[in-house]
Design a protein around this motif. Structure first.
Motif, PDB file in Angstrom:
ATOM      1  N   LEU A 273       0.826  -1.141  -0.459  1.00 26.20           N
ATOM      2  CA  LEU A 273      -0.005   0.647  -0.118  1.00 26.20           C
ATOM      3  C   LEU A 273       1.022   1.318   0.223  1.00 26.20           C
ATOM      4  CD1 LEU A 273      -2.193  -1.178   2.628  1.00 26.20           C
ATOM      5  CD2 LEU A 273      -3.194  -0.648   0.292  1.00 26.20           C
ATOM      6  N   SER A 274       0.572   2.164  -0.789  1.00 22.00           N
ATOM      7  CA  SER A 274       1.225   3.506  -0.633  1.00 22.00           C
ATOM      8  C   SER A 274       0.619   4.292   0.527  1.00 22.00           C
ATOM      9  CB  SER A 274       0.956   3.950  -2.020  1.00 22.00           C
ATOM     10  OG  SER A 274      -0.402   5.298  -2.123  1.00 22.00           O
ATOM     11  N   GLU A 275       1.543   5.377   1.108  1.00 23.99           N
ATOM     12  CA  GLU A 275       1.400   6.146   2.150  1.00 23.99           C
ATOM     13  C   GLU A 275      -0.007   6.381   2.472  1.00 23.99           C
ATOM     14  OE1 GLU A 275       4.141   8.752   2.931  1.00 23.99           O
ATOM     15  OE2 GLU A 275       5.677   7.757   3.349  1.00 23.99           O
ATOM     16  N   THR A 278      -2.817   4.434   2.511  1.00 23.39           N
ATOM     17  CA  THR A 278      -2.950   3.442   4.195  1.00 23.39           C
ATOM     18  C   THR A 278      -3.680   4.890   4.779  1.00 23.39           C
ATOM     19  OG1 THR A 278      -0.629   2.816   3.992  1.00 23.39           O
ATOM     20  CG2 THR A 278      -1.795   3.580   5.873  1.00 23.39           C
ATOM     21  N   GLN A 279      -3.483   6.132   4.941  1.00 24.18           N
ATOM     22  CA  GLN A 279      -4.625   7.511   5.117  1.00 24.18           C
ATOM     23  C   GLN A 279      -5.663   7.636   5.163  1.00 24.18           C
ATOM     24  OE1 GLN A 279      -2.379   9.186   7.602  1.00 24.18           O
ATOM     25  NE2 GLN A 279      -4.249  10.533   8.155  1.00 24.18           N
ATOM     26  N   ARG A 280      -6.171   7.029   3.271  1.00 29.88           N
ATOM     27  CA  ARG A 280      -7.322   7.122   2.759  1.00 29.88           C
ATOM     28  C   ARG A 280      -8.252   6.280   3.647  1.00 29.88           C
ATOM     29  NH1 ARG A 280      -7.464   7.067  -3.099  1.00 29.88           N
ATOM     30  NH2 ARG A 280      -9.391   7.649  -2.810  1.00 29.88           N
ATOM     31  N   LEU A 281      -6.956   4.950   3.477  1.00 28.74           N
ATOM     32  CA  LEU A 281      -8.078   4.281   4.455  1.00 28.74           C
ATOM     33  C   LEU A 281      -8.534   4.165   5.336  1.00 28.74           C
ATOM     34  CD1 LEU A 281      -6.165   0.444   2.917  1.00 28.74           C
ATOM     35  CD2 LEU A 281      -9.168   1.611   2.861  1.00 28.74           C
ATOM     36  N   LEU A 282      -8.009   4.778   6.577  1.00 26.57           N
ATOM     37  CA  LEU A 282      -8.009   5.100   8.324  1.00 26.57           C
ATOM     38  C   LEU A 282      -9.039   5.852   7.533  1.00 26.57           C
ATOM     39  CD1 LEU A 282      -4.074   4.940   8.881  1.00 26.57           C
ATOM     40  CD2 LEU A 282      -5.799   3.363   9.612  1.00 26.57           C
ATOM     41  N   GLY A 319     -14.684   6.784  -1.519  1.00 28.95           N
ATOM     42  CA  GLY A 319     -14.244   5.925  -1.116  1.00 28.95           C
ATOM     43  C   GLY A 319     -14.866   4.612  -1.193  1.00 28.95           C
ATOM     44  N   VAL A 320     -15.281   4.665  -2.550  1.00 27.65           N
ATOM     45  CA  VAL A 320     -16.041   3.484  -3.162  1.00 27.65           C
ATOM     46  C   VAL A 320     -15.099   3.050  -4.192  1.00 27.65           C
ATOM     47  CG1 VAL A 320     -16.963   2.664  -5.326  1.00 27.65           C
ATOM     48  CG2 VAL A 320     -18.493   3.552  -2.984  1.00 27.65           C
ATOM     49  N   GLU A 321     -14.304   4.391  -5.024  1.00 23.16           N
ATOM     50  CA  GLU A 321     -13.191   4.346  -5.303  1.00 23.16           C
ATOM     51  C   GLU A 321     -12.217   3.691  -5.101  1.00 23.16           C
ATOM     52  OE1 GLU A 321     -10.367   7.637  -8.224  1.00 23.16           O
ATOM     53  OE2 GLU A 321     -12.489   8.384  -7.140  1.00 23.16           O
ATOM     54  N   LEU A 322     -11.320   3.951  -3.581  1.00 22.22           N
ATOM     55  CA  LEU A 322     -10.554   3.653  -3.321  1.00 22.22           C
ATOM     56  C   LEU A 322     -11.124   2.198  -2.822  1.00 22.22           C
ATOM     57  CD1 LEU A 322      -7.470   3.835  -1.580  1.00 22.22           C
ATOM     58  CD2 LEU A 322      -9.273   4.709   0.242  1.00 22.22           C
ATOM     59  N   TYR A 382      -0.764  -4.611   7.076  1.00 25.39           N
ATOM     60  CA  TYR A 382      -0.703  -3.907   8.369  1.00 25.39           C
ATOM     61  C   TYR A 382      -1.233  -2.351   7.998  1.00 25.39           C
ATOM     62  CZ  TYR A 382       0.820  -7.904   9.686  1.00 25.39           C
ATOM     63  OH  TYR A 382       1.026  -9.568   9.838  1.00 25.39           O
ATOM     64  N   LEU A 383      -1.438  -1.274   8.836  1.00 26.74           N
ATOM     65  CA  LEU A 383      -2.170   0.216   9.009  1.00 26.74           C
ATOM     66  C   LEU A 383      -1.140   0.849   9.224  1.00 26.74           C
ATOM     67  CD1 LEU A 383      -5.889  -0.189   6.876  1.00 26.74           C
ATOM     68  CD2 LEU A 383      -3.555  -0.133   6.355  1.00 26.74           C
ATOM     69  N   ASP A 384      -1.255   0.962  10.324  1.00 27.10           N
ATOM     70  CA  ASP A 384      -0.539   1.786  11.852  1.00 27.10           C
ATOM     71  C   ASP A 384      -0.273   0.960  12.211  1.00 27.10           C
ATOM     72  OD1 ASP A 384      -0.230   4.177  12.166  1.00 27.10           O
ATOM     73  OD2 ASP A 384      -1.990   4.803  13.450  1.00 27.10           O
TER      74      ASP A 384
END
Length: 473
Positions: A273-275, A278-282, A319-322, A382-384
């Motif tokens: 995952l890119s940074e 990851t941030q957008r998912l959180l 969010g749907v696009e991600l 793992y995200l964070d």
């Protein structure tokens, strides 16, 4: 000898004639509903259009009726009760399984909570549904002889059962609706061939999710994955292992590593995952977190954490696009379409939170196997990870393998063998994260809730099934 050779043709002709008679009677009913003279010529295109108009009209009528009931229109409540009551003159017309399915679906989607009349109407619809299912005509002797299911009836049964399992499962069990669903499904020839299998599976799923599985009729769901999907997953993983060998496994900067090979391969993708992702998912998941649910309701509590399911219906456009982007990437790694990937699930752990030893593949008590099939692979990203966190790794107990969490990395493994059989070697657990300073908090006893406090680790579950995930009706 000549007569015997003609028997199959004669039987087929009789079956087609019976089917034509049934369709003609149903078609005349639709024409009368739409106030069209049946003596007028109707082309195939015109017939298709009339069929569409008929069902649109039925759906609009049902939705409009429930909207009026939501406003507690006494006259309309009385009309609906009279229409679907056992003494109604329109009972035979309105109380077919297909019409009832439309009305119950519309009722389940109408905001009628807190209205006094609604409970009584749900009970009336449930009683009417049981009567309609019980009175469903059996297949003809010829259909039974040719092992031919009544597919249209199976579809109506599945839609009705699904609506009740979502909106009023307790009521359905109370009045015996799911018993009637199981018996009507059997009567309609569900499960005898692949033609009606889709609706047969949905009827079994509805009964199982309502806590009324009727194993005597449906049997348990098959825990084996489809061989085609299982084989494709293993071929894709073998290709990735070959690439690792070609590029050199000892390189520290290798993008992919093999943490285990045989008999169960476990792959590790750095910076999957890119940074930004990851941030957008959180950020997307933050308002959606709630106590983690178990795959099988009522099972012993072996999980203390918070989860957020990124179902597209809960997300905005970005969010749907991600979600689609990440699901497509995971599916491509395994050679499967993105439709095989479940909605993404984020899980966050506080001090002492854990997920005890488990498999990601479903057992025979998992209702989702009926309509979504088996989980053929898992991706764990793992995200964070909080700076003050220690421990909290993922341990594969039968492989003697422990993986420490590293943000943006992905761990990938198959859940089934190439034959489709679930693998016990995939048993793993999420160990509880602890604070680096101060006394460690013990793992909560079974059945306890999370201890609270700051969240130390956030992970992303990506589960891939052996078939497309079904959408809403």
């Amino acid at each position: 000898h000549t007569s015997i050779s003609f028997c199959p043709r004669i039987m087929s002709a009789i079956a087609n004639f019976q089917l034509a008679l049934r369709r003609s009677a149903h078609h005349l009913t639709k024409l009368q509903t739409l106030r069209i003279n049946p003596r007028e010529g109707v082309t195939a295109a015109r017939s298709a259009e009339l069929n569409r108009r008929y069902w649109v009209q039925q759906r609009e009528r049902s939705i409009e009726a429930w909207k009026r009931i939501a406003l507690e229109d006494p006259d309309h409540v009385a009309w609906v009760a009279a229409t679907f009551g056992p003494t109604s003159p329109t009972y035979e017309t309105c109380n077919s399984v297909g019409v009832l399915a439309l009305w119950v679906e519309a009722l389940s989607r109408t905001p009628t909570s807190g209205k006094p009349a609604v409970a009584a109407l749900w009970e009336a619809m449930a009683a009417a549904s049981v009567r309609a299912l019980t009175n469903l005509e059996s297949r003809s002797w010829l259909d039974r002889l040719l092992r031919r299911p009544n597919v249209s009836a199976l579809e109506d049964i599945a839609r009705l059962a699904t609506a009740f399992s979502i909106a009023a499962p307790e009521l359905g069990v109370k009045v015996g609706l799911f018993d009637a669903v199981a018996e009507a499904t059997q009567k309609a020839g569900g499960g005898i061939d692949r033609e009606g299998e889709f609706f047969y599976r949905h009827a079994a799923f509805a009964c199982s999710t309502a806590g009324h599985a009727r194993v005597d009729i449906f049997g348990p769901p098959d825990i084996r994955a489809e061989k085609g999907s299982s084989k494709e997953v293993w071929l894709s993983i073998e290709r990735q292992l070959a690439m690792i060998d070609d590029e050199g496994a000892d390189k520290d900067d290798a993008a992919v590593e093999a943490l285990a090979r045989g008999p169960l391969p476990v792959l590790y993708h750095k910076n999957w995952l890119s940074e930004e992702e990851t941030q957008r998912l959180l950020e997307t998941a933050e308002p959606l977190f709630e106590a983690s649910e178990l795959a099988v309701p009522g099972a012993p509590r072996y999980r203390t954490s918070q989860s957020a399911v990124l179902a597209e219906s809960r997300l905005d456009e970005k969010g749907v696009e991600l979600s689609k982007l990440i699901r497509s990437r995971a599916a491509a790694m395994l050679g499967l379409p993105s439709t095989h990937v479940e909605p993404l699930q984020l899980v966050r752990y506080g001090p002492g939170d854990y997920y005890a030893r488990h498999h990601d593949w479903g057992g025979r008590d998992d209702p989702s196997l009926w309509i979504a099939g088996q989980r053929v692979a898992t991706g764990l990203a793992y995200l964070d990870l909080a700076p003050e966190c220690k421990e909290g790794g993922t341990a594969f107990l039968k492989l003697d393998l422990k993986i420490n969490p590293v943000p943006r990395a992905l761990v990938l493994w198959p859940n089934v063998l190439e034959s489709g059989e679930p693998s016990d070697l995939t048993e793993h657990q999420a160990e509880p994260p602890q604070l680096k300073e101060g006394p460690e908090r013990p793992v909560p006893d079974e059945g306890a809730t999370a201890s609270g406090g700051p969240y130390l680790k956030v992970a992303l579950n990506i589960w891939i099934r052996d078939r497309p995930i079904p959408t809403a009706w």
